[in-house]
Scaffold this active site. Structure first.
Site, PDB file in Angstrom:
ATOM      1  N   ASP A 419       0.840  -1.191   0.000  1.00 14.54           N
ATOM      2  CA  ASP A 419       0.000   0.000   0.000  1.00 14.54           C
ATOM      3  C   ASP A 419       0.876   1.243   0.000  1.00 14.54           C
ATOM      4  O   ASP A 419       2.063   1.204   0.328  1.00 14.54           O
ATOM      5  CB  ASP A 419      -0.912  -0.012   1.231  1.00 14.54           C
ATOM      6  CG  ASP A 419      -2.244   0.655   0.971  1.00 14.54           C
ATOM      7  OD1 ASP A 419      -2.316   1.524   0.084  1.00 14.54           O
ATOM      8  OD2 ASP A 419      -3.229   0.301   1.651  1.00 14.54           O
ATOM      9  N   GLU A 422       3.092   5.541  -3.373  1.00 19.29           N
ATOM     10  CA  GLU A 422       3.406   6.907  -3.808  1.00 19.29           C
ATOM     11  C   GLU A 422       3.391   7.729  -2.512  1.00 19.29           C
ATOM     12  O   GLU A 422       2.450   8.439  -2.213  1.00 19.29           O
ATOM     13  CB  GLU A 422       2.428   7.421  -4.871  1.00 19.29           C
ATOM     14  CG  GLU A 422       0.977   7.532  -4.471  1.00 19.29           C
ATOM     15  CD  GLU A 422       0.356   6.242  -3.971  1.00 19.29           C
ATOM     16  OE1 GLU A 422      -0.065   6.213  -2.797  1.00 19.29           O
ATOM     17  OE2 GLU A 422       0.310   5.279  -4.731  1.00 19.29           O
ATOM     18  N   ASP A 502      -7.941   4.285  -3.885  1.00 16.75           N
ATOM     19  CA  ASP A 502      -9.095   4.465  -2.999  1.00 16.75           C
ATOM     20  C   ASP A 502     -10.208   5.233  -3.702  1.00 16.75           C
ATOM     21  O   ASP A 502     -10.495   6.403  -3.398  1.00 16.75           O
ATOM     22  CB  ASP A 502      -8.659   5.190  -1.727  1.00 16.75           C
ATOM     23  CG  ASP A 502      -7.676   4.362  -0.909  1.00 16.75           C
ATOM     24  OD1 ASP A 502      -7.613   3.148  -1.125  1.00 16.75           O
ATOM     25  OD2 ASP A 502      -6.965   4.950  -0.072  1.00 16.75           O
TER      26      ASP A 502
END
Length: 822
Positions: A419, A422, A502
């Protein structure tokens, strides 16, 4: 060559121009590297995207030619010879004409037909810029950690007066720009996965940087069969508007890109893989259903969920532990909270005994106070924010893997979920979404505080590399499977599956996910997925990114409808994975059996399980043939002008046309059936001619699905599979759709490990000859451990008048089998 400003040999052409030394260098008989360097040194970039070596010059020739006249017809240029105006560098597959006076480039097919040419004027432009690289040892910032919606966020509060935190001038650097001249009728694809609902990029602009909802890839692919790979790790910008068409990078040593002539989109993808590496195969179980949520709080909750799946009989191959399995206040620690997970090894052993794999979430960020953070800090492997590890350092990658192995993999985890790859962000704490231009500049500046601006897009590439290499060196009997939120060219080498971040539960988001997926996969990375039903289902007015429309979640029939339609789309993606927050996602949460939502969900899982032989073959082809499982229609129908720009249809492999439903309450939808083929409706068996629109019925339990005539579609013979491990490859159901000749290459291997790289695989070449009504099967390859000695094949022949069943046996001793139909 006698001209002192030009040196031309079959392995490269060097030309002095006003902007620097231009180099044109073959990398295969269909790939040319174009570089422009004012220094003339062409120093290799440490993080260069291409892992291929330049082509040996044996297939290339060089000669002088005249420049074409202004009124020359297209295709004439390569045939006009006799003067010193240009150099022609040619292979059997392509030619590049290089103007000696201006450095202009024109790429041509062997017969002189144009592929791509520079626009008039300067096509390659460099503008010097300051290059300042952060150096951890020099930075003395005070850093404060705030809790954001995507985990803790490092915020710089003060900077010491005696340190800028930057290394200063680290040599020349440039903004680079390549001007392009597309033909009016061509479509462009690629640049990765972004939020906008575009497929064709013509007339569009796109900002390229890494973000929770963006996976930026510096790749453009044309419907005319060529592609461009920009070898850069910099932030970038693409524009195609009234002011011209160009690709701009923020900070590079020099301009560097590849022109790939593929002749088709498949050819371009093969060229991209030739440059950046083969796509590693994933373990077979990743083709099954994967259940996740944010998040299972305890070991017992995970086991109770697994037991419920098996008791209900709903197929599942993997359960996922999302974040916060660590101790409180040890964000990012790669070990379990012993109070909630007292026996992780026993937990995973119990899952395995039920035929269920286990995936675990890990993060590149670590809060101060945890053991992993202390170890990273002591080793000097953190960025200057004292929070994020630096995967560009080999020693940091090695240490991160050691921590992952010690805390997670040693307990038996089957896959890793990376996860927040970035790790630097600017915009998610705002109530209103920032303007795209401001967001680009502010986010890039945030990355530049900590990272080298020449490689700020490549964090996930090196993060995945460290984990893949560590996993494979530790346990070569199991393939690495890495679910990751970012991507970059070359990441396909490391067993990664990207997902779209998300996203929020809205119909327009669902619609946009289709072209997002297709533009990602055309860039050469074959594996992409999403959070079924979206991550956020609620609208939180404090944060623009939490923009769902269904606070009631599974209790809201409108959300259940959206979820079912999302699930139907996802069932045809490389990975089928439910995940999200705000509401649960297990099938039984949508009602008892007999409830339309639950039945529709379970029907799609069951259909996907039947598709395992086909899906496995597509994954095998992604490695063996550089294939692309998830395909924009331009892959197979480049002459169909309507198909080139459709954003809500796609192909799974060569045969299945998938048409998701993306409008609420839809009882039907328009479907375009591409020209050049006739199509069987999977639900009704009716045959429709291609090259026309039809109106397809779309009750809630149905997604429009069509199969091309000539298709050979292998499916599992068994019904009721609970997980992929129950699939028996000795029994197959082959669906043959008559009306046209066709062929397919069915693939098998052990489903795990790396024996396939050493030749441990089996193919069955399937060929249907419509004229003679003959089906022929032929075994190829050396086979693999555990391969069945004989296969029973139930052949289901689909024809406009109905279907019939025949049977074949195929054994390793005979190696071929033939069936002639009346």
């Amino acid at each position: 060559m006698t001209d002192p400003c030009c040196c031309a040999t079959p392995d490269r052409v060097l030309l002095e121009t006003a902007d620097g030394l231009l180099r044109v260098q073959p990398y295969s008989d269909r790939i040319l590297r174009i570089s422009l360097d004012p220094s003339g040194r062409f120093d290799p970039r440490p993080e260069a995207l291409a892992v291929a070596e330049p082509e040996t010059p044996s297939r290339w020739t060089v000669r002088e030619a005249d420049l074409p006249s202004k009124d020359a017809e297209p295709g004439e240029a390569a045939r006009q010879e006799g003067g010193p105006g240009a150099v022609l560098l040619s292979s059997p597959r392509m030619t590049v004409r290089i103007g000696i006076g201006d450095g202009s480039l024109a790429f041509l097919e062997p017969d002189g037909r144009p592929i791509l040419a520079d626009p008039p004027g300067r096509a390659r432009i460099l503008e010097k810029t300051d290059l300042q690289v952060p150096v951890s040892a020099r930075i003395r910032r005070r850093v404060v950690l705030d809790d954001g919606v995507d985990g803790p966020v490092a915020r710089e509060e003060t900077v010491a007066e005696d340190a800028t935190g930057l290394a200063g001038d680290d040599g020349p650097a440039y903004h680079t720009r390549v001007r392009l001249a597309p033909a009016p009728d061509e479509a462009w694809y690629g640049l990765g996965q972004h939020e906008e609902p575009w497929l064709d990029l013509r007339g569009r602009s796109q900002f390229l940087y890494q973000h929770n909802l963006k996976i930026s890839l510096p790749v453009l692919v044309s419907s005319r069969g060529y592609g461009l790979l920009f070898d850069t790790g910099s932030a970038a910008l693409f524009r195609d508007d009234g002011f011209g068409t160009w690709f701009w990078t923020d900070c590079d040593r020099y301009l560097d890109y590849y022109v790939i002539w593929g002749g088709s989109l498949d050819g371009v993808v093969a060229g991209l893989r030739h440059l950046t590496g083969k796509a590693a195969q994933l373990p077979r179980w990743t083709l099954g259903y994967i259940q996740s949520k944010e998040h299972y709080h305890t070991q017992e909750e995970i086991l109770a969920t697994a037991r419920r799946f098996r008791a209900e009989g709903t197929p599942v191959d993997c359960l996922v532990q999302d974040w916060q399995s660590w101790k409180p206040l040890e964000w990012g620690q790669k070990s379990y909270d012993p109070d909630r997970y007292p026996d992780p090894s026993g937990m995973i052993d119990t899952l395995h005994a039920m035929g269920i794999k286990y995936m675990h979430s890990i993060w590149p960020v670590m809060r101060t106070g945890g053991p992993d953070h202390a170890e990273m800090a002591e080793a000097g492997c953190l960025y200057a924010n004292d929070y994020t590890y630096n995967p560009f350092l080999p020693e940091a990658r090695a240490l991160y893997w050691e921590q992952t192995l010690r805390g997670v993999c040693s307990h038996g985890a089957d896959a890793l979920w990376c996860d927040c790859t970035e790790p630097f962000k600017w915009d998610w704490g705002f109530r209103d979404r920032p303007d795209p231009v401001e967001n680009f500049h502010r986010t890039v500046q945030e990355f530049k505080k900590w990272m080298d601006p020449r490689s700020l897009q490549e964090y996930s590439l090196y993060h995945a590399r460290g984990l893949y290499e560590g996993w494979r060196a530790t346990d070569p009997s199991r393939r690495a499977a890495i679910l990751i939120r970012s991507g970059y060219p070359g990441q396909q080498r490391y067993g990664t599956i990207a997902w779209s971040g998300d996203i929020s539960a809205r119909w327009d988001v669902l619609r946009a996910q289709i072209p997002n997926a297709l533009n990602f996969c055309v860039c050469g990375l074959p594996y992409w997925t999403l959070d079924i039903g979206a991550f956020f289902t609620i609208d939180n007015p404090r944060f623009w990114c939490m923009d769902g429309r269904y606070p009631g979640g599974v209790a809201d029939p409108d959300y259940c409808e959206l979820y079912v339609r999302w699930f139907q789309f996802a069932a045809f993606l490389p990975m089928l994975r439910a995940h999200g927050t705000d509401t649960p996602r297990e099938a039984w949460q949508f009602g008892e059996r007999g409830t339309v939502w639950r039945d529709a969900i379970e029907d799609m899982i069951a259909f996907r399980m039947r598709l395992l032989p086909y899906l496995s073959s597509l994954m095998g082809s992604a490695w063996a043939d550089d294939g692309t499982p998830l395909r924009a229609l331009a892959f197979d129908f480049p002459e169909d002008r309507t198909a080139l720009r459709l954003t809500d249809e796609f192909l799974l492999g060569p045969w299945l046309l998938v048409c998701p439903v993306t409008e609420p309450g839809a009882e039907s939808r328009q479907v375009w059936l591409p020209s050049g083929a006739d199509w069987f409706d999977v639900h009704s068996g009716k045959v429709h001619p291609g090259g026309r629109w039809i109106q397809a019925r779309t009750p809630l339990d149905r997604i429009p699905l069509y199969v091309r005539q000539g298709a050979l579609l292998p499916m599992a013979a068994q019904a009721g599979l609970r997980h992929t491990g129950e699939w028996d490859p000795s029994r197959m159901e082959l669906h043959l759709y008559s009306g046209h000749s066709g062929s397919f290459s069915y693939w098998e291997d052990a489903g795990d490990g790396y024996g396939y790289e050493a030749g441990e695989w089996r193919r069955i070449r399937m060929e249907w000859r419509e004229g003679s009504r003959t089906l022929r099967l032929a075994l190829e390859g050396a086979g693999y451990p555990g391969e069945p000695p004989e296969r029973e094949i139930r052949v289901v022949v689909h024809e406009p008048a109905g279907s019939s069943v025949s049977h074949l046996r195929l054994s390793g001793n005979e190696r071929t089998a033939e069936l002639r139909l009346p």
